[in-house]
Design an enzyme around this catalytic site. Structure first.
Site, PDB file in Angstrom:
ATOM      1  N   GLU A  53      -0.439   1.574   9.083  1.00  0.00           N
ATOM      2  CA  GLU A  53      -1.617   2.238   9.620  1.00  0.00           C
ATOM      3  C   GLU A  53      -1.298   2.695  11.039  1.00  0.00           C
ATOM      4  O   GLU A  53      -0.398   2.156  11.683  1.00  0.00           O
ATOM      5  CB  GLU A  53      -2.828   1.281   9.669  1.00  0.00           C
ATOM      6  CG  GLU A  53      -3.657   1.270   8.397  1.00  0.00           C
ATOM      7  CD  GLU A  53      -3.016   0.503   7.241  1.00  0.00           C
ATOM      8  OE1 GLU A  53      -2.228  -0.420   7.526  1.00  0.00           O
ATOM      9  OE2 GLU A  53      -3.302   0.823   6.072  1.00  0.00           O
TER      10      GLU A  53
ATOM     11  N   GLU B 185      -7.273  -5.541   4.420  1.00  0.00           N
ATOM     12  CA  GLU B 185      -7.711  -4.235   3.924  1.00  0.00           C
ATOM     13  C   GLU B 185      -8.644  -4.395   2.726  1.00  0.00           C
ATOM     14  O   GLU B 185      -9.536  -3.582   2.524  1.00  0.00           O
ATOM     15  CB  GLU B 185      -6.507  -3.364   3.562  1.00  0.00           C
ATOM     16  CG  GLU B 185      -6.935  -1.913   3.410  1.00  0.00           C
ATOM     17  CD  GLU B 185      -5.844  -1.027   2.874  1.00  0.00           C
ATOM     18  OE1 GLU B 185      -5.062  -1.504   2.038  1.00  0.00           O
ATOM     19  OE2 GLU B 185      -5.799   0.131   3.281  1.00  0.00           O
TER      20      GLU B 185
ATOM     21  N   CYS C 154      -5.004  -0.389  -7.178  1.00  0.00           N
ATOM     22  CA  CYS C 154      -3.864  -0.781  -6.334  1.00  0.00           C
ATOM     23  C   CYS C 154      -3.832  -2.275  -6.047  1.00  0.00           C
ATOM     24  O   CYS C 154      -2.789  -2.906  -6.129  1.00  0.00           O
ATOM     25  CB  CYS C 154      -3.826   0.032  -5.048  1.00  0.00           C
ATOM     26  SG  CYS C 154      -4.976  -0.507  -3.772  1.00  0.00           S
TER      27      CYS C 154
ATOM     28  N   CYS D  76       0.857  -1.184   0.000  1.00  0.00           N
ATOM     29  CA  CYS D  76       0.000   0.000   0.000  1.00  0.00           C
ATOM     30  C   CYS D  76       0.893   1.234   0.000  1.00  0.00           C
ATOM     31  O   CYS D  76       1.717   1.409   0.889  1.00  0.00           O
ATOM     32  CB  CYS D  76      -0.888  -0.021   1.236  1.00  0.00           C
ATOM     33  SG  CYS D  76      -1.713   1.544   1.552  1.00  0.00           S
TER      34      CYS D  76
ATOM     35  N   CYS E 167      -3.175   7.619  -1.805  1.00  0.00           N
ATOM     36  CA  CYS E 167      -4.501   7.719  -2.448  1.00  0.00           C
ATOM     37  C   CYS E 167      -5.586   8.196  -1.499  1.00  0.00           C
ATOM     38  O   CYS E 167      -6.598   8.738  -1.949  1.00  0.00           O
ATOM     39  CB  CYS E 167      -4.909   6.370  -3.011  1.00  0.00           C
ATOM     40  SG  CYS E 167      -3.563   5.242  -3.300  1.00  0.00           S
TER      41      CYS E 167
ATOM     42  N   HIS F 186     -12.602   5.716  -2.970  1.00  0.00           N
ATOM     43  CA  HIS F 186     -11.619   4.751  -2.469  1.00  0.00           C
ATOM     44  C   HIS F 186     -11.962   3.325  -2.911  1.00  0.00           C
ATOM     45  O   HIS F 186     -11.086   2.483  -3.043  1.00  0.00           O
ATOM     46  CB  HIS F 186     -11.450   4.868  -0.954  1.00  0.00           C
ATOM     47  CG  HIS F 186     -10.058   4.511  -0.514  1.00  0.00           C
ATOM     48  ND1 HIS F 186      -8.932   5.155  -0.981  1.00  0.00           N
ATOM     49  CD2 HIS F 186      -9.587   3.522   0.289  1.00  0.00           C
ATOM     50  CE1 HIS F 186      -7.849   4.594  -0.470  1.00  0.00           C
ATOM     51  NE2 HIS F 186      -8.219   3.590   0.302  1.00  0.00           N
TER      52      HIS F 186
ATOM     53  N   TYR G 191      -9.315   0.710  -5.239  1.00  0.00           N
ATOM     54  CA  TYR G 191      -8.939  -0.696  -5.045  1.00  0.00           C
ATOM     55  C   TYR G 191      -8.954  -1.482  -6.352  1.00  0.00           C
ATOM     56  O   TYR G 191      -8.315  -2.533  -6.446  1.00  0.00           O
ATOM     57  CB  TYR G 191      -9.874  -1.359  -4.017  1.00  0.00           C
ATOM     58  CG  TYR G 191      -9.562  -0.993  -2.577  1.00  0.00           C
ATOM     59  CD1 TYR G 191      -8.842   0.151  -2.256  1.00  0.00           C
ATOM     60  CD2 TYR G 191      -9.993  -1.800  -1.537  1.00  0.00           C
ATOM     61  CE1 TYR G 191      -8.564   0.471  -0.953  1.00  0.00           C
ATOM     62  CE2 TYR G 191      -9.718  -1.481  -0.216  1.00  0.00           C
ATOM     63  CZ  TYR G 191      -9.004  -0.344   0.073  1.00  0.00           C
ATOM     64  OH  TYR G 191      -8.734  -0.028   1.375  1.00  0.00           O
TER      65      TYR G 191
ATOM     66  N   THR H 279      -4.127   4.952   7.277  1.00  0.00           N
ATOM     67  CA  THR H 279      -3.109   4.560   6.304  1.00  0.00           C
ATOM     68  C   THR H 279      -2.133   5.708   6.037  1.00  0.00           C
ATOM     69  O   THR H 279      -2.559   6.807   5.713  1.00  0.00           O
ATOM     70  CB  THR H 279      -3.809   4.141   4.992  1.00  0.00           C
ATOM     71  OG1 THR H 279      -4.592   2.988   5.252  1.00  0.00           O
ATOM     72  CG2 THR H 279      -2.810   3.840   3.896  1.00  0.00           C
TER      73      THR H 279
HETATM   74 FE1  SF4 Z   1      -3.291   1.875  -0.042  1.00  0.00          FE
HETATM   75 FE2  SF4 Z   1      -4.674   1.055  -2.146  1.00  0.00          FE
HETATM   76 FE3  SF4 Z   1      -5.818   2.657  -0.344  1.00  0.00          FE
HETATM   77 FE4  SF4 Z   1      -3.901   3.544  -2.019  1.00  0.00          FE
HETATM   78  S1  SF4 Z   1      -5.960   2.808  -2.564  1.00  0.00           S
HETATM   79  S2  SF4 Z   1      -4.083   3.960   0.162  1.00  0.00           S
HETATM   80  S3  SF4 Z   1      -2.582   1.767  -2.132  1.00  0.00           S
HETATM   81  S4  SF4 Z   1      -5.091   0.567  -0.012  1.00  0.00           S
HETATM   82 FE    FE Z   2      -7.071   1.594   1.968  1.00  0.00          FE
END
Ligand code: SF4
Ligand code: FE
Length: 483
Positions: A255, A445, A297, A98, A102, A290, A294, A189
């Site tokens: 985190e 996560e 990422c 991660c 983001c 968000h 996902y 995060t």
């Molecule tokens: Fe982390 Fe993915 Fe959230 Fe970006 S979108 S903060 S990489 S979990």
């Molecule tokens: Fe996240």
């Protein structure tokens, strides 16, 4: 724009109060447990300076007309939304973890469109305050922790009904200079790697909970903010000598529990202050963005896991077995399905009143719902292909030992010609992604980040338009005419 080195240097200037294992950390930037997560964020700066990735990683600011890192941008088109997903996949591939930046990015876009609509309806001036904050973020190329999740205490009770009213972050006082807030944000995060924190409410709120309807931004080292670093499975392996047993020798995520102990926020940094009717909108939009994230990422991390599984099969001579090939195809199919959802919700995005583009909420929620399942299946198949050695093999120290090292070398050998160390390294990487520190990002996560599965099902139900579907059925069954 900042360079990766400039980013790390700028973090050194912060006076963060960070606790880990019961002790305050003096040098956050060089701590061996924290550093890999900092390296992941630094990658968002490094790739922005790489001409090969310029198209995805940088963009012209809608606020200043200057070239900025995409992580600080307000989406101006569906193409911007698509590029975001592609950028996150790229970074997932490069870090297998991660990369944290983001959350703030998603918060910018959600706060922008929500404050614009608040101002339009209420005559407030939150959007211009927010945009001047964002201009600063773009100019300085900052990393911002988007902070939404409150601890929430007893889930059956509203914020103001809790035995302890601080279990949701709230306004405790207000004067002509600003507000004072108290509470905490959990699972934050990248909090310790951020220059600023952008706080939002965590749920839709009623009038009785208006003191919980608060959004603001502050420097991450503002007075009264305390960070308590979260543990990850196998985290202390990063303290060991060598580079093998940690699995991913460079990158990671983190985190933290962030405590706000009567923290002062000046009015110019307050973007919501009691307007409870808009809390739900802000939460829904942030969560939507968000959930889209996902689809990028996790797919990038999935690419690495699939590659590692294929490599492990090659190293032990199983690559040609038809069931192994089929399992790899299944992993790719699942991974690309997640990507399809991320791309689809972006392509179907549309402009909000502020001009900032929002993803298609239905498709973003379907994306995240799939993310609560498919990475688990991909991880299961990776473990199947990897074999039990992934969790029974000796340590790097044993491999390097002057007397017993030769036994490890000899008996853990797979295909002749492939060094045992390579085989061990790939298995450690799979272990890291499925059971170790990176499993926080890839597994749990995937389940709970950006909202637990039930949160998406509520949104899917809300967007489903069941009445329309039932009508189509009635028409085709000859029950009523099509009109
Ligand atoms: Fe982390 Fe993915 Fe959230 Fe970006 S979108 S903060 S990489 S979990
Ligand atoms: Fe996240």
């Amino acid at each position: 724009m900042k360079t990766a080195a400039g980013y790390v240097e700028s973090l050194r200037q912060l006076k963060l109060k960070v606790y880990m294992f019961g002790e305050m950390i003096e040098n956050v930037a060089d701590h061996p447990i924290i550093r890999p997560s900092m390296n992941s964020v630094a990658k968002t700066y490094e790739l922005a300076g790489d001409p090969r990735h310029e198209e995805l990683m940088t963009v012209t600011s809608s606020l200043t007309g200057k070239k900025i890192n995409r992580f600080t941008h307000l989406h101006q088109s569906a193409d911007d939304l698509v590029k975001k997903v592609k950028m996150l996949r790229l970074l997932g591939q490069k870090t297998a973890s991660c990369f944290q930046r983001c959350v703030g990015f998603d918060a910018f876009n959600a706060v922008d469109s929500t404050t614009f609509e608040m101002d339009r309806d209420l005559g407030t001036e939150y959007n211009q305050r927010f945009r001047s904050f964002l201009r600063y973020v773009q100019e300085e190329d900052l990393t911002v922790d988007g902070a939404m999740t409150d601890p929430k205490g007893d889930r059956s009770l509203r914020p103001s009904e809790q035995a302890d009213p601080d279990l949701y972050l709230r306004i405790v006082s207000k004067d002509e200079k600003g507000i004072v807030v108290r509470g905490a944000k959990a699972h934050q995060t990248g909090a310790v790697n951020s220059h600023e924190v952008l706080v939002m409410p965590t749920i839709a709120l009623g009038e009785e909970d208006s003191s919980y309807a608060v959004s603001f931004a502050l420097p991450s080292d503002a007075d009264g903010i305390i960070y308590i670093y979260g543990r990850q499975s196998c985290d202390t392996r990063k303290l060991e000598a060598g580079s093998m047993d940690a699995g991913n020798c460079v990158y990671g995520g983190h985190e933290a529990l962030v405590v706000f102990e009567d923290v002062f926020v000046p009015h110019e940094r307050v973007f919501m202050c009691g307007e409870y009717r808009y809390a739900g909108m802000l939460v829904e939009r942030f969560a939507g963005y968000h959930r889209q994230s996902y689809g990028g990422c996790k797919v990038g991390v999935g690419d690495v896991l699939i590659g590692a599984a294929a490599q492990a099969a090659q190293y032990n001579g199983a690559a040609k077995a038809s069931h192994v090939k089929d399992k790899l195809i299944e992993m790719v199919h699942l991974n690309e399905t997640l990507y399809s959802c991320g791309i689809a919700c972006s392509c179907q995005g549309s402009a909000t009143a502020s001009g900032t583009y929002l993803i298609d909420l239905m498709l973003a929620n379907v994306c995240k719902q799939n993310v609560t399942r498919f990475p688990y299946e991909i991880a299961r198949l990776a473990e199947d292909i990897a074999g039990g050695l992934m969790v029974t093999m000796p340590s790097e120290q044993d491999l390097r030992h002057p007397e017993i090292g030769r036994y490890v070398e000899k008996y853990l050998k797979g295909v002749a010609g492939v060094p045992t160390e390579h085989r061990m390294r790939i298995l450690r990487l799979i272990e890291n992604l499925t059971l170790g520190t990176a499993a926080v990002g890839y597994r749990t996560e995937s389940m709970h980040g950006a909202g637990s599965p039930q949160a998406q099902r509520i949104m899917i139900a809300r967007q489903a338009n069941m009445e329309h579907k039932m009508k189509q059925a009635r028409v085709l069954a000859g029950i009523e005419p099509d009109k």
